[in-house]
Design an enzyme around this catalytic site. Sequence first.
Site, mmCIF file in Angstrom:
data_model
loop_
_atom_site.group_PDB
_atom_site.id
_atom_site.type_symbol
_atom_site.label_atom_id
_atom_site.label_comp_id
_atom_site.label_asym_id
_atom_site.label_seq_id
_atom_site.Cartn_x
_atom_site.Cartn_y
_atom_site.Cartn_z
ATOM 1 N N ASP A 141 0.137 -16.361 70.059
ATOM 2 C CA ASP A 141 -0.992 -16.000 69.198
ATOM 3 C C ASP A 141 -0.852 -14.541 68.773
ATOM 4 O O ASP A 141 0.268 -14.027 68.654
ATOM 5 C CB ASP A 141 -2.298 -16.260 69.977
ATOM 6 C CG ASP A 141 -3.450 -16.646 69.062
ATOM 7 O OD1 ASP A 141 -3.796 -15.831 68.192
ATOM 8 O OD2 ASP A 141 -3.993 -17.747 69.203
ATOM 9 N N HIS A 214 -8.084 -13.058 67.389
ATOM 10 C CA HIS A 214 -7.801 -14.488 67.548
ATOM 11 C C HIS A 214 -7.141 -14.798 68.897
ATOM 12 O O HIS A 214 -7.559 -15.714 69.614
ATOM 13 C CB HIS A 214 -6.905 -14.917 66.383
ATOM 14 C CG HIS A 214 -6.732 -16.388 66.214
ATOM 15 N ND1 HIS A 214 -5.755 -17.099 66.868
ATOM 16 C CD2 HIS A 214 -7.387 -17.290 65.445
ATOM 17 C CE1 HIS A 214 -5.831 -18.378 66.495
ATOM 18 N NE2 HIS A 214 -6.808 -18.520 65.630
ATOM 19 N N SER A 546 -8.370 -23.875 65.942
ATOM 20 C CA SER A 546 -7.818 -22.811 66.786
ATOM 21 C C SER A 546 -8.619 -22.658 68.067
ATOM 22 O O SER A 546 -8.084 -22.216 69.076
ATOM 23 C CB SER A 546 -7.888 -21.466 66.060
ATOM 24 O OG SER A 546 -6.774 -21.273 65.247
#
Length: 767
Positions: A141, A214, A546
Amino acid sequence: MNMLIFKCLQMAVLLVFSGRYTIAEKKTQHPKKTYIVHMDKFNMPASFDDHIQWYDSSLKSVTDTAEMLYTYKHVAHGFSARLTAEEADLLTKQPGILSIVPEVRYELHTTRTPEFLGLEKTTAFLVSSGKQSEVIVGVIDTGVWPELKSFGDTGLGPVRSSWKGECETGKNFNSSNCNKKLVGARFFAKGYEAAFGPIDEKAESKSPRDDDGHGSHTSTTAAGSAVAGASLFGFASGTAKGMATQARVAAYKACWLGGCFTTDIVAAIDKAIEDGVNILSMSLGGGLTDYYKDSVAMGTFAATEHGILVSSSAGNGGPSQASLANVAPWITTVGAGTIDRDFPAYITLGNGKRYNGVSLYNGKLPPDSLLPLVYAANVSLNSDSSDNLCTTDSLIPSKVSGKIVICDRGGNPRAEKSLVVKRAGGIGMILANNEDYGEELVADSYLLPAAALGEKASSEVKKYVSSTRNPTAKIAFGGTQLQVQPSPVVAAFSSRGPNILTPKILKPDLIAPGVNILAGWTGKVGPSGLSVDTRHVSFNIISGTSMSCPHVSGLAALLKGAHPEWSPAAIRSALMTTSYRTYKNGQTIKDIATGIPATPFDYGAGHVDPVAALDPGLLYDTTTDDYLSFLCALNYTSFQIKLVARREFTCDKRIKYRVEDLNYPSFAVQFVSASGGSHKPSTVQYKRILTNVGTSSTYKVSVSSQSPLIKIVVEPQTLSFKTLYEKKSYTVTFTSNSMSSGTTSFAHLEWSDGKHKVTSPIAFSWT
Ligand SMILES: *[C@@H]1O[C@H](CO)[C@@H](O)[C@H](O)[C@H]1NC(C)=O
Ligand SMILES: *[C@@H]1O[C@H](CO)[C@@H](O)[C@H](O)[C@H]1NC(C)=O
Ligand SMILES: *[C@@H]1O[C@H](CO)[C@@H](O)[C@H](O)[C@H]1NC(C)=O
């Protein structure tokens, strides 16, 4: 290459991600591209003693200047390098080169969840927590923000001695940022820098540090430690924790502010295999193409072969059909549903009508009086098709000042729309869904008082504006609401089947929470992800597949801790066959995009139920050999199989390989619709093998079908298991009359011994 660009619009982070930082490709006379070069390792000339020397020599034979970016050990035999088209062409002709695959750019598919999943009610996972702490979840990520309390390691013992991961040093990051929770942190920037030039260290850290948010969110969702008193501005307050609080996290940063490149992603998978992760969580996606041309499909094949469960996001391309990413049968593909928590906001119109929406706005409250209301399409500079979206600088300040503006959802990031209205002098915003989003409400931390409304309310509000002389409205906020029903519902953005690459494998595999999820955040940017947003938060609430992917990664870690001997396919089978498809009242889980019952093309096997998954009774297990047979069934040549599986393998001419026989926990059945009015029924047979992981028991099969026109026969109807890991096979025969092309129908097949229910979805389609 068919780039599948996810409908990013629905996913805050992704948009933020692409909106914040735009980089232009360097222009040169002979433009270079990055390629992954697959070499035939088994046929290395005897003159070399070392394969890296051989790779280097092959590269040097076509160019003096190109450097190898990475050499790959596990995920591929080969390397990546930047080459002109001419050089790539020349290299293809060299001996020992299997294939040269151009790099693809991937994008990210951007706490009440433990309670919602029933994890609070069980002590079942605690019994085995000693083993849970041996499980390491690798997360590919944007890196991590290591100072988050969610990465606290209180109470965790030493890391298992077989772990080879490291904490790499770079800008704003060194080994002291790791601990017994965050046990590894690496970064992979060579492909990114080769494409875009050296990283601008003012904008992002060339290190495992997360400047985006994220990666911190996904990794703390999977295995973050419990943090009491967590919330975003008081919303969703409570104890925030990951799914597997005892498991460890290893961050592999391969995604940067400009995206993720397959050269870097594959290098990250390569390292994760070598380090010894047990679970790999990948909330990202790119092109959908044949497995032997898809570097990530090849890389995840290697990971699976090493016993690593790979969990990936299904994509945010819904509610369009056939919008899936990451469909390889060795990957666990996760769609998204809502949870039972909401952040209500209320819009009251001048005509007295009140509508319920959602919002995470927490700033100064708007006046408690009716304010002038306008529709963006009526107050924009341009009259092109996107002037209803509140894109940057699109609004006319004199027509917006002091007013509430209705902006349509889609196009630019949702939080950015609130910034555009604010900059034009507006004092409030209504984010209006169109029919693509239906009644799905995604909450955002807007920069001015704003609320999101579903499609029905939005069209009524717009009708009111266009039919009233001086339309007015006011906005009010309702904090956090729990036990919202029905929940879960399938998120509108969650990518849907059918699986266009391999139609006989049903995807997604299952759904998990992915809407308005609270988890850890970066200290670099505020919760809206906009660069002007200077607010700092330790937790943020965001949405996307996600977010659902790391829920399943963490739950897989729990199962791995409880059953260390289970293979990745066994863990996936347990999660799938025990998932649920109905609410307590027996009605089928709804699709929020349409308001009607969802189908296996939306939710796969159903919504994950981790407590049931702990004791599934029976498993559909799958080995590397089974995946090789699957590749034979796809009619792959030995050459193509060598690319995917890195071995010399020839399909046996005497065997009739069939995709129908891959031992998958679900069924996708394709019938051909007869042309010319033929009514001859068609029949297909699938074979499956069940493995007993319970005590001695007898299972009986039952089938429930939507359509009386399809005949389903299971043979045998009873299976008796005496010993642990005993295997029994069965066949299921589907017979149907021809229907018109495009028709679908659904059914379920269930084996039960009275205690366990081992359920598989069946999706029929007529082509
Ligand atoms: C890591 O960085 C911190 C903060 O910059 C510094 O205090 C510490 O000495 C560094 N540790 C190592 C092992 O380099
Ligand atoms: C506002 O925009 C809508 C949709 O584009 C249009 O139908 C309506 O006539 C406009 N109203 C005014 C007052 O311009
Ligand atoms: C593979 O080839 C066989 C024989 O030609 C054919 O029947 C089958 O449909 C092919 N399978 C796929 C997945 O294309």
